[in-house]
Each structure stands twice: as structure tokens, then as C-alpha cells.
Design a protein around this motif. Structure first.
Motif, PDB file in Angstrom:
ATOM      1  N   SER A  23      -1.123   7.653   6.310  1.00 40.52           N
ATOM      2  CA  SER A  23      -2.477   7.137   6.091  1.00 40.52           C
ATOM      3  C   SER A  23      -3.039   7.602   4.756  1.00 40.52           C
ATOM      4  O   SER A  23      -3.784   6.877   4.102  1.00 40.52           O
ATOM      5  CB  SER A  23      -3.406   7.621   7.197  1.00 40.52           C
ATOM      6  OG  SER A  23      -2.971   7.117   8.421  1.00 40.52           O
ATOM      7  N   GLU A  24      -2.671   8.838   4.337  1.00 36.44           N
ATOM      8  CA  GLU A  24      -3.233   9.349   3.087  1.00 36.44           C
ATOM      9  C   GLU A  24      -2.672   8.562   1.894  1.00 36.44           C
ATOM     10  O   GLU A  24      -3.409   8.239   0.953  1.00 36.44           O
ATOM     11  CB  GLU A  24      -2.992  10.859   2.947  1.00 36.44           C
ATOM     12  CG  GLU A  24      -1.569  11.307   2.631  1.00 36.44           C
ATOM     13  CD  GLU A  24      -0.638  11.358   3.834  1.00 36.44           C
ATOM     14  OE1 GLU A  24      -0.796  10.532   4.746  1.00 36.44           O
ATOM     15  OE2 GLU A  24       0.279  12.208   3.835  1.00 36.44           O
TER      16      GLU A  24
ATOM     17  N   ASN B 109      -4.225   4.759   2.150  1.00 32.79           N
ATOM     18  CA  ASN B 109      -5.654   4.634   1.840  1.00 32.79           C
ATOM     19  C   ASN B 109      -5.972   4.975   0.393  1.00 32.79           C
ATOM     20  O   ASN B 109      -6.813   4.322  -0.225  1.00 32.79           O
ATOM     21  CB  ASN B 109      -6.484   5.496   2.792  1.00 32.79           C
ATOM     22  CG  ASN B 109      -6.656   4.832   4.141  1.00 32.79           C
ATOM     23  OD1 ASN B 109      -7.537   3.995   4.326  1.00 32.79           O
ATOM     24  ND2 ASN B 109      -5.791   5.151   5.079  1.00 32.79           N
ATOM     25  N   SER B 110      -5.306   5.974  -0.162  1.00 33.58           N
ATOM     26  CA  SER B 110      -5.612   6.272  -1.564  1.00 33.58           C
ATOM     27  C   SER B 110      -5.008   5.202  -2.478  1.00 33.58           C
ATOM     28  O   SER B 110      -5.543   4.932  -3.556  1.00 33.58           O
ATOM     29  CB  SER B 110      -5.196   7.689  -1.962  1.00 33.58           C
ATOM     30  OG  SER B 110      -3.809   7.859  -1.898  1.00 33.58           O
TER      31      SER B 110
ATOM     32  N   GLU C 221     -10.020   3.534  12.757  1.00 37.66           N
ATOM     33  CA  GLU C 221      -8.674   3.997  13.087  1.00 37.66           C
ATOM     34  C   GLU C 221      -8.097   3.367  14.357  1.00 37.66           C
ATOM     35  O   GLU C 221      -6.885   3.426  14.591  1.00 37.66           O
ATOM     36  CB  GLU C 221      -8.745   5.531  13.253  1.00 37.66           C
ATOM     37  CG  GLU C 221      -7.468   6.243  13.610  1.00 37.66           C
ATOM     38  CD  GLU C 221      -6.522   6.428  12.434  1.00 37.66           C
ATOM     39  OE1 GLU C 221      -6.756   5.844  11.365  1.00 37.66           O
ATOM     40  OE2 GLU C 221      -5.536   7.141  12.611  1.00 37.66           O
TER      41      GLU C 221
ATOM     42  N   HIS D 116     -13.814   2.810   7.358  1.00 39.79           N
ATOM     43  CA  HIS D 116     -12.469   2.941   7.918  1.00 39.79           C
ATOM     44  C   HIS D 116     -12.547   3.042   9.443  1.00 39.79           C
ATOM     45  O   HIS D 116     -13.328   3.823   9.978  1.00 39.79           O
ATOM     46  CB  HIS D 116     -11.817   4.203   7.352  1.00 39.79           C
ATOM     47  CG  HIS D 116     -10.513   4.559   7.981  1.00 39.79           C
ATOM     48  ND1 HIS D 116     -10.389   5.523   8.946  1.00 39.79           N
ATOM     49  CD2 HIS D 116      -9.266   4.048   7.801  1.00 39.79           C
ATOM     50  CE1 HIS D 116      -9.118   5.616   9.316  1.00 39.79           C
ATOM     51  NE2 HIS D 116      -8.421   4.735   8.644  1.00 39.79           N
TER      52      HIS D 116
ATOM     53  N   ASP E 240      -4.604  -0.552   6.462  1.00 43.68           N
ATOM     54  CA  ASP E 240      -3.998   0.337   5.458  1.00 43.68           C
ATOM     55  C   ASP E 240      -2.468   0.197   5.454  1.00 43.68           C
ATOM     56  O   ASP E 240      -1.843   0.181   4.410  1.00 43.68           O
ATOM     57  CB  ASP E 240      -4.460   1.802   5.600  1.00 43.68           C
ATOM     58  CG  ASP E 240      -4.414   2.326   7.022  1.00 43.68           C
ATOM     59  OD1 ASP E 240      -3.943   1.602   7.924  1.00 43.68           O
ATOM     60  OD2 ASP E 240      -4.845   3.472   7.234  1.00 43.68           O
TER      61      ASP E 240
ATOM     62  N   ILE F 133      -5.002   1.973  -1.685  1.00 40.27           N
ATOM     63  CA  ILE F 133      -5.986   0.883  -1.626  1.00 40.27           C
ATOM     64  C   ILE F 133      -7.079   1.130  -2.667  1.00 40.27           C
ATOM     65  O   ILE F 133      -7.527   0.214  -3.353  1.00 40.27           O
ATOM     66  CB  ILE F 133      -6.593   0.782  -0.205  1.00 40.27           C
ATOM     67  CG1 ILE F 133      -5.555   0.205   0.766  1.00 40.27           C
ATOM     68  CG2 ILE F 133      -7.877  -0.062  -0.210  1.00 40.27           C
ATOM     69  CD1 ILE F 133      -5.950   0.275   2.228  1.00 40.27           C
TER      70      ILE F 133
ATOM     71  N   TYR G 216     -16.745   2.419   1.711  1.00 41.13           N
ATOM     72  CA  TYR G 216     -15.393   2.328   2.286  1.00 41.13           C
ATOM     73  C   TYR G 216     -15.516   2.649   3.772  1.00 41.13           C
ATOM     74  O   TYR G 216     -15.760   3.793   4.159  1.00 41.13           O
ATOM     75  CB  TYR G 216     -14.489   3.345   1.590  1.00 41.13           C
ATOM     76  CG  TYR G 216     -13.009   3.149   1.844  1.00 41.13           C
ATOM     77  CD1 TYR G 216     -12.304   2.147   1.208  1.00 41.13           C
ATOM     78  CD2 TYR G 216     -12.311   4.000   2.699  1.00 41.13           C
ATOM     79  CE1 TYR G 216     -10.935   1.969   1.413  1.00 41.13           C
ATOM     80  CE2 TYR G 216     -10.941   3.835   2.916  1.00 41.13           C
ATOM     81  CZ  TYR G 216     -10.267   2.820   2.268  1.00 41.13           C
ATOM     82  OH  TYR G 216      -8.911   2.660   2.476  1.00 41.13           O
TER      83      TYR G 216
ATOM     84  N   THR H 157       0.817  -1.228   0.000  1.00 37.22           N
ATOM     85  CA  THR H 157       0.000   0.000   0.000  1.00 37.22           C
ATOM     86  C   THR H 157       0.848   1.275   0.000  1.00 37.22           C
ATOM     87  O   THR H 157       0.306   2.369  -0.093  1.00 37.22           O
ATOM     88  CB  THR H 157      -0.928   0.050   1.232  1.00 37.22           C
ATOM     89  OG1 THR H 157      -0.120  -0.082   2.409  1.00 37.22           O
ATOM     90  CG2 THR H 157      -1.966  -1.047   1.197  1.00 37.22           C
TER      91      THR H 157
ATOM     92  N   THR I  94     -15.797   7.335   8.087  1.00 35.96           N
ATOM     93  CA  THR I  94     -14.524   7.467   8.796  1.00 35.96           C
ATOM     94  C   THR I  94     -14.584   8.642   9.756  1.00 35.96           C
ATOM     95  O   THR I  94     -15.365   9.572   9.549  1.00 35.96           O
ATOM     96  CB  THR I  94     -13.355   7.693   7.801  1.00 35.96           C
ATOM     97  OG1 THR I  94     -12.144   7.874   8.539  1.00 35.96           O
ATOM     98  CG2 THR I  94     -13.578   8.927   6.936  1.00 35.96           C
TER      99      THR I  94
ATOM    100  N   ILE J  63      -9.029  10.773   5.424  1.00 36.51           N
ATOM    101  CA  ILE J  63      -9.794   9.759   4.688  1.00 36.51           C
ATOM    102  C   ILE J  63     -11.090  10.371   4.136  1.00 36.51           C
ATOM    103  O   ILE J  63     -11.523  10.037   3.039  1.00 36.51           O
ATOM    104  CB  ILE J  63     -10.116   8.538   5.592  1.00 36.51           C
ATOM    105  CG1 ILE J  63      -8.912   8.134   6.438  1.00 36.51           C
ATOM    106  CG2 ILE J  63     -10.653   7.371   4.776  1.00 36.51           C
ATOM    107  CD1 ILE J  63      -7.765   7.551   5.739  1.00 36.51           C
TER     108      ILE J  63
END
Ligand SMILES: [Zn+2]
Length: 418
Positions: free
Chosen positions: A46-47, A50-51, A313, A311, A360, A53, A309, A37, A261, A266
Motif C-alpha cells: 500500500s505504501e 499510494n505514494s 481501505e 482513502h 491503489d 499515485i 486525498y 501504481t 485515512t 497513508i
């Protein structure tokens, strides 16, 4: 959820050790694999994860936090806007005391940001030199937004949480003229302000914010109460509006989609990906999050939308805290209180629902921050041919039939399920 083997767990990972009957069932009935990922050359944020994915190529879409947080709070960026995260921090003498001035409520931050907007955006010296190009927007708690129309993103900023108790002056913004020149050579449109001018402007704003906030009655009261004064802005992580095609454009079978989220970044990714953002009461981004509420919202959304989606955390936070017991608990909570109820509800629907489960990125409790190692994933749908993997974890999924995927490999595999 992803982690390393832990000695006190008999060298098992947390996903291996935790009781996760639903994730294991879905792995057993579905297909599994590993997913990279975090693209090479990118920070395991995380950005990014997640993008990735969702299939976005970081080389094309990466713009950092600023523009994602702008989307999350409903600020639509113009093509020539540069959006940058704007912390309100605590300065003590020459040093950054902390990146968040202790606790700052959103309403308190709002008072200060509106004050800075009034004074700094209209500062005669700034307006005379650069024009009316500065805009402050209230975000959440100590995390706000600065938008500079015509600003240049090729600047080097220091995340304030990386430098507590360091002198602040050496950490001021510097232009990245090399990156700027490279972008121009590659055909980027010149911005109204150069990188050097943008860095100068931001540094002027920082210094002026300290003069203004230092005198603000809010801080006099805070000091009287023994709290850290909120006495400086600290912008970092700037970028432009990302060039992201929506998921609907890439995958026509998604006519309508949603994201659930508690995390700003996200939400922002969801916005640019064309997903509507569903707010769930009690979704905190922490261990006490409303798992049942999020699961119920996902089930409700699946009745009208083609893609959801969801999410959570909590496990990441427990990893940052280095808290093994808590992280195990968050993994079991996710299994029992979110994945279980969703599977039990949708398994008999006439219109079948495919479910994928994946972290993620790893946040190992021994490491307390993110790593870029591939994560395990599972894809389940009624009628899918199982691949023989019996459990959902970092070891078993290496044997999965998808092998190790990267870039848009996962989302394409998921969208190929009928
Ligand atoms: Zn994290």
C-alpha cells in the motif's frame, strides 16, 4: 477495488458487476485510463502504490513502513535515525506463534513499550556498547516503533506474519552487507552503526525483550486468562526519513492539502507529502467504516484546501479475506455513501472541483493478496471533454484516452485539469 474476472459473476470483474452508478457517471462524463501504481522491482504494498499515485518515484523515496509509521504517530525523525516497525509478538518455545499475540489493545501495548523503553533503552550493556541510541515508541495495538539513532537500514528482516509457527532463531536479523557496500559506493553517508552492528543490536534487543516480557506481570495475567502472552518484540521494515518533496513544492496550485485515512502508512505518506491529516470518528479501515463521515470531512476540507486525498481501505480488507460478497458490498458502499455525496455536493460549487477515482492496487478475492497489475482511473471535472468510456472498471478504462500511465503520469494529468 481492482480485481480479476470472476467465473461466478459471468467472468466480469467486481467493478464491472457491482452497481456503481456514480463511478460510471463520472467515467462517462470524464476521461479514463490505466495506471501502473507499482514500479518494477517493488513489492505491491500500500505504501508503494499510494505514494506512486501521488507521483513519488519509488527509486528515490522508498524507505518502507518504519519511517511512515513514525510520521503517523508524530515521531519526527532526525536525518541519521533509522526507524523500524516493532511488532509485539507471541513466542511459544522455539517458534513464533503469531505476529500479533492475538488481540492486544493499544493501552496494553503502551504499558509494555514504556517498560521496554525504560529497561532496554537504558540497559547498561547496550548503552556501554552502542551509546544511548535506542528509542521505543507506542504505536497502535501490537504495531509499535523502534528508532535507532545511527542505525543502518541495510538489514534483512523477516515480517513476522510471513512465518507463523516457524522457529524464530533462524529468522533473526541479518546484515545485508552487499546492499550496504553498494550504497556506500554510490555515495551514501556512512552510518554510526554498520549493518552488521545494527543487526546485532536488534537481535540483542529481541532476546532481551523476551527475558523482560516473559517475566512481566501483564503476561502472567494473560496466560491465566488463556490468552497468548505478548512476550517478544519483532522489528522489521526499517528505513530513514524519506526524501519526499511536498506536493506544494511540486504543484504550486496546491497551497493547502489534506489526507483522510484510517491507515497509518497513508497518514505517514500524507505527512511527508505536506498534507494535514484529518481524523474522522468511526473511520476504522474496515467494512464498518464511517463512509458518510469521511465524505463529509472531504467536503468540509475542500472548502479551505486545494487538494484532498480520501482513502478507503474496506475493499482491500475484503479482498484479503477472499470474501466476494463483502468486496462487492464495499465497492457499492464507496459509490453510494462516499463518491455520490461528494459529487452531489461539489458539482454546483462556484469554484469547480475535479474528482479522480482509483484503487491503489488490485487485491483479487481469488488471490487474497496484492498484485502489481495496472489499475483503472477516472478523472472528472466540470467542462472536461469525455473520452467515450461509459463505465468505470478494469476493462472499459483500457480504452480510455489517457492510455496506460506510470510514475507521476496520473498526478500530473490530474493537476493539469483547470
Ligand atoms: Zn492490503
Amino acid at each position: 477495488m481492482a480485481d480479476w474476472p470472476v467465473e461466478s459473476l459471468g467472468n466480469m470483474t467486481l467493478l464491472q458487476y457491482a452497481k456503481t452508478p456514480y463511478m460510471d457517471l463520472l467515467a462517462k462524463k470524464g476521461k479514463t485510463g490505466m495506471l501502473k501504481t507499482v514500479q518494477d522491482g517493488f513489492h505491491p504494498g500500500s505504501e508503494v502504490a499510494n505514494s506512486s499515485i501521488l507521483g513519488y518515484d519509488q527509486e528515490k523515496v522508498y524507505e518502507g513502513r518504519g519511517p511512515l509509521e513514525a510520521a503517523s504517530i508524530g515521531v519526527e525523525l532526525a536525518p541519521d535515525d533509522m526507524a523500524i516497525r516493532c511488532n509485539i509478538i507471541c513466542i511459544e518455545g522455539d517458534n513464533i506463534k503469531n505476529h500479533s499475540c492475538g488481540r492486544l489493545e493499544t493501552e496494553e501495548g503502551d504499558i509494555l513499550i514504556k517498560y521496554l523503553q525504560d529497561k532496554l533503552a537504558n540497559d547498561p550493556e547496550i548503552v556501554a556498547k552502542y551509546g544511548n541510541i535506542v528509542h521505543f515508541y507506542t504505536g497502535v495495538q501490537y504495531r509499535h516503533l523502534l528508532v535507532i539513532n545511527g542505525g543502518n537500514k541495510y538489514i534483512k528482516c523477516t515480517p513476522p506474519h510471513d512465518v507463523p509457527l516457524h522457529p524464530w532463531r533462524p529468522e533473526l536479523v541479518k546484515p545485508d552487507t552487499e546492499a550496504e557496500a553498494k550504497a556506500l559506493a554510490n555515495g551514501a553517508k556512512p552510518t554510526k552503526l554498520s549493518a552488521t552492528e545494527t543487526a546485532e543490536l536488534i537481535n540483542t534487543l529481541i532476546v532481551k525483550s523476551q527475558e523482560l516480557l516473559g517475566k512481566h506481570p501483564f503476561n502472567a495475567q494473560r496466560i491465566a486468562e488463556g490468552k497468548d502472552p505478548a512476550n517478544s518484540i519483532w522489528p522489521w521494515a526499517g528505513g530513514y526519513r524519506p526524501h519526499m518533496a511536498t506536493l506544494q513544492e511540486t504543484f504550486p496550485q496546491i497551497k493547502k492539502g489534506a489526507v483522510i485515512t484510517a491507515v497509518d502508512l497513508i497518514r505517514g505518506i500524507g505527512h511527508y507529502a505536506g498534507l494535514r491529516c484529518i481524523d474522522v470518528e468511526g473511520a476504522t479501515g474496515l467494512y464498518d467504516t464511517n463512509y458518510e463521515g469521511k465524505a463529509a470531512a472531504a467536503i468540509e476540507a475542500l472548502k479551505t484546501d486545494d487538494f484532498v486525498y480520501l482513502h478507503v481501505e474496506a475493499s482491500d480488507e475484503a479482498g484479503h479475506d477472499g470474501d466476494l460478497e463483502l468486496k462487492l458490498q464495499t465497492i457499492e458502499n464507496l459509490d453510494k455513501r462516499a463518491i455520490g455525496p461528494i459529487y452531489e455536493e461539489v458539482k454546483n460549487w462556484d469554484e469547480s472541483v475535479a474528482i479522480a477515482v482509483l484503487p491503489d492496487h488490485p487485491t483479487p478475492v481469488a488471490h487474497r493478496t496484492h498484485t502489481n497489475e495496472p489499475i483503472p482511473f477516472l478523472i472528472y471535472a466540470p467542462g472536461i471533454e469525455p473520452d467515450g468510456v461509459q463505465t468505470f472498471d478494469e476493462v472499459a478504462c483500457k480504452e480510455g484516452s489517457y492510455g496506460t500511465l506510470e510514475k507521476d503520469g496520473f498526478i500530473k494529468a490530474f493537476m493539469a485539469i483547470n
